[in-house]
Design a protein around this motif. Structure first.
Motif, PDB file in Angstrom:
ATOM      1  N   UNK A 137     -17.129  -5.228  -1.511  1.00  0.00           N
ATOM      2  CA  UNK A 137     -17.518  -4.057  -2.271  1.00  0.00           C
ATOM      3  C   UNK A 137     -16.442  -3.773  -3.317  1.00  0.00           C
ATOM      4  N   UNK A 138     -16.832  -3.781  -4.570  1.00  0.00           N
ATOM      5  CA  UNK A 138     -15.863  -3.554  -5.643  1.00  0.00           C
ATOM      6  C   UNK A 138     -15.172  -2.201  -5.511  1.00  0.00           C
ATOM      7  N   UNK A 139     -15.880  -1.214  -4.936  1.00  0.00           N
ATOM      8  CA  UNK A 139     -15.308   0.119  -4.767  1.00  0.00           C
ATOM      9  C   UNK A 139     -14.175   0.154  -3.752  1.00  0.00           C
ATOM     10  N   UNK A 140     -14.067  -0.887  -2.916  1.00  0.00           N
ATOM     11  CA  UNK A 140     -13.032  -0.917  -1.898  1.00  0.00           C
ATOM     12  C   UNK A 140     -11.729  -1.537  -2.398  1.00  0.00           C
ATOM     13  N   UNK A 141     -11.744  -2.044  -3.619  1.00  0.00           N
ATOM     14  CA  UNK A 141     -10.549  -2.685  -4.153  1.00  0.00           C
ATOM     15  C   UNK A 141      -9.471  -1.645  -4.463  1.00  0.00           C
ATOM     16  N   UNK A 142      -8.224  -2.023  -4.243  1.00  0.00           N
ATOM     17  CA  UNK A 142      -7.103  -1.138  -4.544  1.00  0.00           C
ATOM     18  C   UNK A 142      -6.923  -1.040  -6.051  1.00  0.00           C
ATOM     19  N   UNK A 143      -6.851   0.168  -6.556  1.00  0.00           N
ATOM     20  CA  UNK A 143      -6.707   0.381  -7.997  1.00  0.00           C
ATOM     21  C   UNK A 143      -5.329  -0.073  -8.466  1.00  0.00           C
ATOM     22  N   UNK A 144      -5.308  -0.661  -9.639  1.00  0.00           N
ATOM     23  CA  UNK A 144      -4.044  -1.125 -10.222  1.00  0.00           C
ATOM     24  C   UNK A 144      -3.087   0.051 -10.383  1.00  0.00           C
ATOM     25  N   UNK A 145      -1.831  -0.171 -10.045  1.00  0.00           N
ATOM     26  CA  UNK A 145      -0.822   0.868 -10.194  1.00  0.00           C
ATOM     27  C   UNK A 145      -0.726   1.823  -9.028  1.00  0.00           C
ATOM     28  N   UNK A 146      -1.588   1.657  -8.031  1.00  0.00           N
ATOM     29  CA  UNK A 146      -1.551   2.543  -6.864  1.00  0.00           C
ATOM     30  C   UNK A 146      -0.313   2.258  -6.015  1.00  0.00           C
ATOM     31  N   UNK A 147       0.109   3.253  -5.253  1.00  0.00           N
ATOM     32  CA  UNK A 147       1.252   3.098  -4.369  1.00  0.00           C
ATOM     33  C   UNK A 147       0.833   3.259  -2.917  1.00  0.00           C
ATOM     34  N   UNK A 148       1.548   2.577  -2.053  1.00  0.00           N
ATOM     35  CA  UNK A 148       1.275   2.690  -0.624  1.00  0.00           C
ATOM     36  C   UNK A 148       1.762   4.044  -0.104  1.00  0.00           C
ATOM     37  N   UNK A 149       1.038   4.579   0.872  1.00  0.00           N
ATOM     38  CA  UNK A 149       1.446   5.832   1.506  1.00  0.00           C
ATOM     39  C   UNK A 149       2.372   5.493   2.675  1.00  0.00           C
ATOM     40  N   UNK A 150       3.546   6.104   2.676  1.00  0.00           N
ATOM     41  CA  UNK A 150       4.542   5.832   3.737  1.00  0.00           C
ATOM     42  C   UNK A 150       4.892   4.352   3.822  1.00  0.00           C
ATOM     43  N   UNK A 151       4.613   3.604   2.767  1.00  0.00           N
ATOM     44  CA  UNK A 151       4.893   2.174   2.785  1.00  0.00           C
ATOM     45  C   UNK A 151       3.973   1.373   3.693  1.00  0.00           C
ATOM     46  N   UNK A 152       2.890   2.002   4.157  1.00  0.00           N
ATOM     47  CA  UNK A 152       1.996   1.331   5.102  1.00  0.00           C
ATOM     48  C   UNK A 152       1.030   0.409   4.360  1.00  0.00           C
ATOM     49  N   UNK A 153       0.927  -0.830   4.827  1.00  0.00           N
ATOM     50  CA  UNK A 153       0.046  -1.800   4.179  1.00  0.00           C
ATOM     51  C   UNK A 153      -1.427  -1.492   4.413  1.00  0.00           C
ATOM     52  N   UNK A 154      -1.789  -1.183   5.673  1.00  0.00           N
ATOM     53  CA  UNK A 154      -3.205  -1.067   6.040  1.00  0.00           C
ATOM     54  C   UNK A 154      -3.417   0.050   7.045  1.00  0.00           C
ATOM     55  N   UNK A 155      -4.538   0.753   6.912  1.00  0.00           N
ATOM     56  CA  UNK A 155      -5.003   1.668   7.953  1.00  0.00           C
ATOM     57  C   UNK A 155      -6.338   1.130   8.442  1.00  0.00           C
ATOM     58  N   UNK A 156      -6.489   1.060   9.755  1.00  0.00           N
ATOM     59  CA  UNK A 156      -7.672   0.429  10.356  1.00  0.00           C
ATOM     60  C   UNK A 156      -8.629   1.519  10.828  1.00  0.00           C
ATOM     61  N   UNK A 157      -9.834   1.515  10.279  1.00  0.00           N
ATOM     62  CA  UNK A 157     -10.818   2.576  10.500  1.00  0.00           C
ATOM     63  C   UNK A 157     -12.043   2.016  11.228  1.00  0.00           C
ATOM     64  N   UNK A 158     -12.495   2.727  12.245  1.00  0.00           N
ATOM     65  CA  UNK A 158     -13.675   2.311  12.998  1.00  0.00           C
ATOM     66  C   UNK A 158     -14.808   3.301  12.851  1.00  0.00           C
ATOM     67  N   UNK A 159     -16.028   2.805  12.909  1.00  0.00           N
ATOM     68  CA  UNK A 159     -17.209   3.675  12.864  1.00  0.00           C
ATOM     69  C   UNK A 159     -18.402   2.916  13.423  1.00  0.00           C
ATOM     70  N   UNK A 160     -19.488   3.630  13.626  1.00  0.00           N
ATOM     71  CA  UNK A 160     -20.731   3.032  14.101  1.00  0.00           C
ATOM     72  C   UNK A 160     -21.690   2.843  12.931  1.00  0.00           C
TER      73      UNK A 160
END
Length: 382
Positions: free
Chosen positions: A49-72
């Protein structure tokens, strides 16, 4: 009957009952987990999904690479579906990448949260209660609400023409001890009828049936109706069923929790700014859903198709969508009532839910958005 059976499965996707496992959803006994999807605890959805791409120039929050999200993959989790499909979560997270996993059963999502396979999840009240209680209050917190409603009693109109006609009939629920099962047992008791909660036998025969097979059972005539969440309820209507009762009519203000947002306590402690970003994404998603209902419905269905390979047909999607309210309030008092109903039915030993909520970050986000704070009904952290 054991004093502490499972309130167990997530509202929407319960499995058929089976033998009790030794490792309980609460403390003593539980039903078997549904078979998990292909990748570990949950199924990793496609990242195209193109909308899921990280925008150019964005910064990581707390230096965290990834947050893992679950749903049904169902409509009562549309906040997550739409937030993902529209890129709302990723926008809020900057360069911290949102990764996603979908689940078929509440216990599997709780296991994934406990194992660190996901950090934050959209989930129903029953598995949230179970996960919290089983861990003695150490595994998770409920940090926000997501949806209310979307549960109906649908019947065969040739066999059931009024409430009194339900007596003597076979009515399906998703799973022994799941939230719809508890709600139906409580409703039966309020009619003055008696049913053994564990066996489902009595003045009404309660048939525990996987939501995936319930429409076929209804069509074949092996059940006379079902107390089920959306979109299963609308699937039954499409097969000729009639809505006899909308569960929302039984609750104050016609609201009751069907989907919460949970987080592992470890992740909440270590990455509160990331949790805040996800909650902002959730609030923004609900705002967009409520401002753009037609587009939101289409976006949710598009994400369902991406996750499962199959979109919902219009005759199921439209009525299902209109019966769900997307809200940020976790409706804490109704979660407490649902636990009380399970205790009354003999399916649950009275749990201590004090501390299950931490709504401080959500209320911070709501204040910044100019919205009212939400309440934890006295079940928040001290």
């Amino acid at each position: 009957m054991p004093a502490n059976l499972p309130l167990s499965r997530l509202r929407s996707n319960g499995g058929a009952p089976g033998r009790l496992l030794r490792r309980g959803i609460l403390a003593v006994a539980a039903l078997p987990l549904l078979a998990l999807t292909a990748c570990g605890y949950g199924s990793e959805a496609k990242d195209d999904n193109a909308n899921e791409k990280v925008a150019a120039g964005s910064e990581k929050i707390d230096g965290l690479d990834t947050v893992k999200i679950g749903y049904f993959g169902n409509l009562t989790h549309a906040t997550a579906l739409v937030g993902r499909q529209q890129g709302i979560f990723q926008k809020s997270l900057g360069a911290t990448k949102a990764s996603y996993a979908t689940f078929n059963a509440g216990p599997s999502e709780i296991e994934a949260l406990n194992a660190g396979s996901i950090d934050i999840g959209w989930i129903g009240p029953s598995p949230a209660i179970n996960g919290y209680t089983k861990s003695d209050g150490k595994s998770l917190r409920i940090i926000g609400g997501s949806a209310s409603g979307g549960v109906k009693l649908v019947v065969n109109p040739d066999k059931v023409k009024s409430v009194k006609d339900v007596k003597g009939k076979k009515i399906a629920t998703p799973q022994l001890g799941n939230t719809q099962d508890v709600a139906f047992l409580n409703w039966i008791a309020e009619q003055g009828w008696k049913v053994d909660a564990q066996s489902g036998k009595g003045d009404v025969t309660v048939v525990r049936s996987d939501n995936k097979v319930t429409p076929d059972a209804f069509k074949a005539g092996s059940i006379d109706g079902a107390w089920v969440p959306e979109p299963t309820a609308s699937k039954l209507v499409a097969e000729g069923g009639k809505v006899l009762l909308d569960e929302a009519s039984l609750w104050p203000d016609k609201k009751f929790v069907i989907t919460n947002i949970i987080v592992s306590q470890k992740f909440l402690t270590e990455h509160p700014k990331v949790v805040e970003a996800v909650l902002k994404g959730s609030v923004d998603s609900n705002k967009w859903i409520n401002a753009n209902p037609a587009a939101a419905k289409a976006a949710a269905n598009k994400q369902l198709e991406a996750d499962s390979g199959k979109a919902l047909p219009t005759e199921v999607l439209d009525p299902a969508w209109t019966s769900i309210q997307f809200i940020n309030d976790p409706l804490a008092s109704t979660l407490n009532s649902e636990a009380e109903h399970a205790v009354k039915a003999g399916l649950l030993k009275k749990p201590d839910l004090k501390g299950i909520y931490d709504l401080s970050i959500l209320n911070k986000v709501l204040k910044a958005e100019g919205e009212s704070a939400v309440d934890d009904a006295g079940l928040g952290v001290s």
